[in-house]
Design a protein around this motif. Sequence first.
Motif, PDB file in Angstrom:
ATOM      1  N   PRO A 197       0.804  -1.231   0.000  1.00  0.00           N
ATOM      2  CA  PRO A 197       0.000   0.000   0.000  1.00  0.00           C
ATOM      3  C   PRO A 197       0.835   1.279   0.000  1.00  0.00           C
ATOM      4  N   HIS A 198       2.067   1.192   0.481  1.00  0.00           N
ATOM      5  CA  HIS A 198       2.931   2.370   0.520  1.00  0.00           C
ATOM      6  C   HIS A 198       3.333   2.831  -0.881  1.00  0.00           C
ATOM      7  N   TYR A 199       3.206   1.944  -1.869  1.00  0.00           N
ATOM      8  CA  TYR A 199       3.612   2.290  -3.225  1.00  0.00           C
ATOM      9  C   TYR A 199       2.510   3.002  -4.013  1.00  0.00           C
ATOM     10  N   ALA A 200       1.331   3.099  -3.437  1.00  0.00           N
ATOM     11  CA  ALA A 200       0.247   3.808  -4.117  1.00  0.00           C
ATOM     12  C   ALA A 200       0.605   5.286  -4.246  1.00  0.00           C
ATOM     13  N   LYS A 201       0.362   5.832  -5.412  1.00  0.00           N
ATOM     14  CA  LYS A 201       0.677   7.240  -5.644  1.00  0.00           C
ATOM     15  C   LYS A 201      -0.385   8.132  -5.002  1.00  0.00           C
ATOM     16  N   ASP A 202      -0.060   9.406  -4.881  1.00  0.00           N
ATOM     17  CA  ASP A 202      -0.979  10.362  -4.258  1.00  0.00           C
ATOM     18  C   ASP A 202      -2.320  10.418  -4.977  1.00  0.00           C
ATOM     19  N   LYS A 203      -2.306  10.240  -6.285  1.00  0.00           N
ATOM     20  CA  LYS A 203      -3.540  10.323  -7.061  1.00  0.00           C
ATOM     21  C   LYS A 203      -4.371   9.047  -6.979  1.00  0.00           C
ATOM     22  N   THR A 204      -3.806   7.992  -6.419  1.00  0.00           N
ATOM     23  CA  THR A 204      -4.517   6.717  -6.309  1.00  0.00           C
ATOM     24  C   THR A 204      -5.516   6.761  -5.158  1.00  0.00           C
ATOM     25  N   THR A 205      -6.741   6.342  -5.419  1.00  0.00           N
ATOM     26  CA  THR A 205      -7.746   6.217  -4.365  1.00  0.00           C
ATOM     27  C   THR A 205      -7.512   4.901  -3.635  1.00  0.00           C
ATOM     28  N   THR A 206      -7.377   4.966  -2.321  1.00  0.00           N
ATOM     29  CA  THR A 206      -7.066   3.767  -1.542  1.00  0.00           C
ATOM     30  C   THR A 206      -8.224   3.408  -0.618  1.00  0.00           C
ATOM     31  N   ILE A 207      -8.591   2.129  -0.645  1.00  0.00           N
ATOM     32  CA  ILE A 207      -9.759   1.642   0.098  1.00  0.00           C
ATOM     33  C   ILE A 207      -9.360   0.384   0.869  1.00  0.00           C
ATOM     34  N   LEU A 208      -9.687   0.337   2.144  1.00  0.00           N
ATOM     35  CA  LEU A 208      -9.424  -0.840   2.969  1.00  0.00           C
ATOM     36  C   LEU A 208     -10.730  -1.371   3.535  1.00  0.00           C
ATOM     37  N   ILE A 209     -10.982  -2.658   3.332  1.00  0.00           N
ATOM     38  CA  ILE A 209     -12.147  -3.325   3.909  1.00  0.00           C
ATOM     39  C   ILE A 209     -11.643  -4.524   4.706  1.00  0.00           C
ATOM     40  N   ASN A 210     -11.809  -4.472   6.017  1.00  0.00           N
ATOM     41  CA  ASN A 210     -11.369  -5.559   6.885  1.00  0.00           C
ATOM     42  C   ASN A 210     -12.273  -5.586   8.107  1.00  0.00           C
ATOM     43  N   ASN A 211     -12.435  -6.756   8.698  1.00  0.00           N
ATOM     44  CA  ASN A 211     -13.394  -6.845   9.802  1.00  0.00           C
ATOM     45  C   ASN A 211     -12.872  -6.242  11.101  1.00  0.00           C
ATOM     46  N   GLU A 212     -11.595  -5.906  11.140  1.00  0.00           N
ATOM     47  CA  GLU A 212     -11.046  -5.271  12.333  1.00  0.00           C
ATOM     48  C   GLU A 212      -9.951  -4.293  11.922  1.00  0.00           C
ATOM     49  N   PRO A 213      -9.609  -3.332  12.800  1.00  0.00           N
ATOM     50  CA  PRO A 213      -8.593  -2.336  12.462  1.00  0.00           C
ATOM     51  C   PRO A 213      -7.238  -2.982  12.177  1.00  0.00           C
ATOM     52  N   THR A 214      -6.446  -2.303  11.360  1.00  0.00           N
ATOM     53  CA  THR A 214      -5.088  -2.753  11.061  1.00  0.00           C
ATOM     54  C   THR A 214      -4.112  -1.628  11.409  1.00  0.00           C
ATOM     55  N   PRO A 215      -2.833  -1.937  11.544  1.00  0.00           N
ATOM     56  CA  PRO A 215      -1.840  -0.892  11.818  1.00  0.00           C
ATOM     57  C   PRO A 215      -1.671   0.076  10.647  1.00  0.00           C
ATOM     58  N   SER A 216      -2.235  -0.267   9.485  1.00  0.00           N
ATOM     59  CA  SER A 216      -2.059   0.555   8.286  1.00  0.00           C
ATOM     60  C   SER A 216      -3.300   1.350   7.915  1.00  0.00           C
ATOM     61  N   ASP A 217      -4.296   1.394   8.788  1.00  0.00           N
ATOM     62  CA  ASP A 217      -5.543   2.100   8.465  1.00  0.00           C
ATOM     63  C   ASP A 217      -5.295   3.536   8.018  1.00  0.00           C
ATOM     64  N   HIS A 218      -4.296   4.175   8.608  1.00  0.00           N
ATOM     65  CA  HIS A 218      -4.047   5.592   8.317  1.00  0.00           C
ATOM     66  C   HIS A 218      -3.581   5.847   6.889  1.00  0.00           C
ATOM     67  N   LEU A 219      -3.200   4.788   6.176  1.00  0.00           N
ATOM     68  CA  LEU A 219      -2.715   4.953   4.803  1.00  0.00           C
ATOM     69  C   LEU A 219      -3.850   5.100   3.795  1.00  0.00           C
ATOM     70  N   PHE A 220      -5.086   4.846   4.211  1.00  0.00           N
ATOM     71  CA  PHE A 220      -6.190   4.712   3.267  1.00  0.00           C
ATOM     72  C   PHE A 220      -7.149   5.891   3.303  1.00  0.00           C
ATOM     73  N   ASP A 221      -7.698   6.198   2.120  1.00  0.00           N
ATOM     74  CA  ASP A 221      -8.691   7.263   2.007  1.00  0.00           C
ATOM     75  C   ASP A 221     -10.019   6.835   2.612  1.00  0.00           C
ATOM     76  N   TYR A 222     -10.368   5.556   2.423  1.00  0.00           N
ATOM     77  CA  TYR A 222     -11.636   5.024   2.929  1.00  0.00           C
ATOM     78  C   TYR A 222     -11.351   3.721   3.678  1.00  0.00           C
ATOM     79  N   VAL A 223     -11.885   3.616   4.880  1.00  0.00           N
ATOM     80  CA  VAL A 223     -11.683   2.424   5.703  1.00  0.00           C
ATOM     81  C   VAL A 223     -13.043   1.921   6.174  1.00  0.00           C
ATOM     82  N   ILE A 224     -13.316   0.642   5.905  1.00  0.00           N
ATOM     83  CA  ILE A 224     -14.559   0.014   6.345  1.00  0.00           C
ATOM     84  C   ILE A 224     -14.199  -1.187   7.209  1.00  0.00           C
ATOM     85  N   HIS A 225     -14.641  -1.157   8.472  1.00  0.00           N
ATOM     86  CA  HIS A 225     -14.431  -2.280   9.378  1.00  0.00           C
ATOM     87  C   HIS A 225     -15.748  -3.047   9.493  1.00  0.00           C
TER      88      HIS A 225
END
Length: 240
Positions: A197-225
């Motif tokens: 996920p660190h390789y995503a460019k600034d223009k890339t929309t980042t989405i995380l869907i996981n049933n519980e929080p991760t240490p990388s949640d802050h990297l994403f534009d949209y987070v769904i737990h």
Amino acid sequence: MYETVALHLKSSESITVLTGAGVSTASGIPDFRSSEGLWTEDHDREFYMSADYFFHDPEDFWKKYKAIFRIKLLDHYKPNVTHQFIKRLESPNREVTVITQNVDGLHGLAGSTNVIEYHGSLKGATCPNCLESYSLSHVMSFETPTCGSCGEYLKPDVLLFGDMITAHEISEKAVRHSEVLLVMGTSLLVTPFNMLPHYAKDKTTTILINNEPTPSDHLFDYVIHEDLSTTVEKLSEFFM
């Protein structure tokens, strides 16, 4: 949020999807690394599922390998709604690359066209001497499968502890060139997969869907737990 996430997915021409064990649990496959997963039952499993142990005692390795990964049941597992949703994202105007930590082959069974199996596959084995490949049916025909050409013990195509990861560079490239990065069902704890996920460019929309929080949640534009199957059903309503 679901409508916004769906809009980003629908309007994108290139999506890279990172998937982990949580994608396959709805198919009945255990999450070996979760807090209640099978890996916590025996701390020696990493030792036994290592390249060093394979070369040290291939006969005992294969016995444990088949038991730990429940190889006899592999053909019983089928793609679930999440695998099918990821396949549905593909279209003539949208390229989808799936990079999966999973070794069960279910993305391929669901029909996904471009799948990078980051940690290899349970679906076969290769001779470490002459590099001839063998199917799962051949592997299951023998207690300790050997090469029909040179007689060497076969090594499973799944990545063992101590093996070199060969898919990272192509995975990094896919992330860098995607308009949307969608991460599903992974806690992003395993290195170096969790670096993708660190390789995503600034223009890339980042989405995380996981049933519980991760240490990388802050990297994403949209987070769904939330449960993946539930989330996918909600997102699917916008693709009707």
